[in-house]
Enzyme design. Sequence first.
Site, short mmCIF file in Angstrom:
data_model
loop_
_atom_site.label_atom_id
_atom_site.label_comp_id
_atom_site.label_asym_id
_atom_site.label_seq_id
_atom_site.Cartn_x
_atom_site.Cartn_y
_atom_site.Cartn_z
N ARG A 56 0.81 -1.22 0.00
CA ARG A 56 0.00 0.00 0.00
C ARG A 56 0.84 1.26 0.00
O ARG A 56 0.53 2.23 -0.71
CB ARG A 56 -0.96 -0.01 1.19
N ASP A 157 -15.69 9.38 8.39
CA ASP A 157 -14.62 8.42 8.20
C ASP A 157 -13.30 9.20 8.18
O ASP A 157 -13.27 10.37 7.79
CB ASP A 157 -14.79 7.64 6.90
#
Length: 294
Positions: A56, A157
Amino acid sequence: MSEFSAKADAGAWGSGSHIERDLILTDADFRRIRELIYQRAGIVLAEHKREMVYSRLAKRLRHHGLTRFSDYLSRLEQHPESREWEAFTNALTTNLTAFFREAHHFPLLADHLKQASGPVKIWCAASSTGEEPYSLAMTLQEALGARASQSKVVATDIDTDALQKARTGVYPLEQVRKLDEARIKQFFQKGTGQRAGFARVRAEVASLVEFMPLNLLAPGWPIEGPFDAIFCRNIMIYFDKKTQAEILRRFAPLLKPNGLLFAGHSENFSYISPEFKLRGQTVYTLAAHSSAAR
């Protein structure tokens, strides 16, 4: 503003050319990454997540023309206000979600909403790419009918990329087709032309949801209760017990005395916080002392 900061704000730290050779991630780098994401977002990365971290964050290194994780981390720490921290956090955030995921919660919520008086307010504390808050908005419409227009789902979020996707309300048809046909017709518009193969959440559903960025570890939350229900599902598993207890303590005053807290199927708050008691099926209510203290 330093040259580095200016480049970061412009979205580039280096040439942006891709580096095809292997990147260097040492044990010390991995420990550093684990410390930084814990400090920034409360996320506890296990030892076995090393390959996930590499894959990632490698995209961020290649984007900035770097070959060593140590250089990337040093630049982050040298510039605490850099926008790259947002990309770092987004990269290490997991967004696994679906419409009406853990489906048993939604009939329970609908029954609870039908007993509510006045406008209803729900907080989705880990909204990811939008499937969960839109499912909550659909449940509002099914349970309340015309009254739903007075209600709201606050969807938050930490992952700003996920929020950007959520705001569009556009999803692949194969994802939407998992719902029953009646819900698809009522709540979605199928795309045509360039949008073929996609579906968009109808405007009357989207209008019930307000998206905003929020870090559950932040000292202040830019939201106001009280809420009829709080959905905090499948996010607490990334926090340690101390962080979980603190978040639950902060949830309590934001929930109505008869409000419901929904947890994920693998989460158990019973032995973490005295603020809540288990009602059943991973649904919690305020403990008597917490409600009486209001």
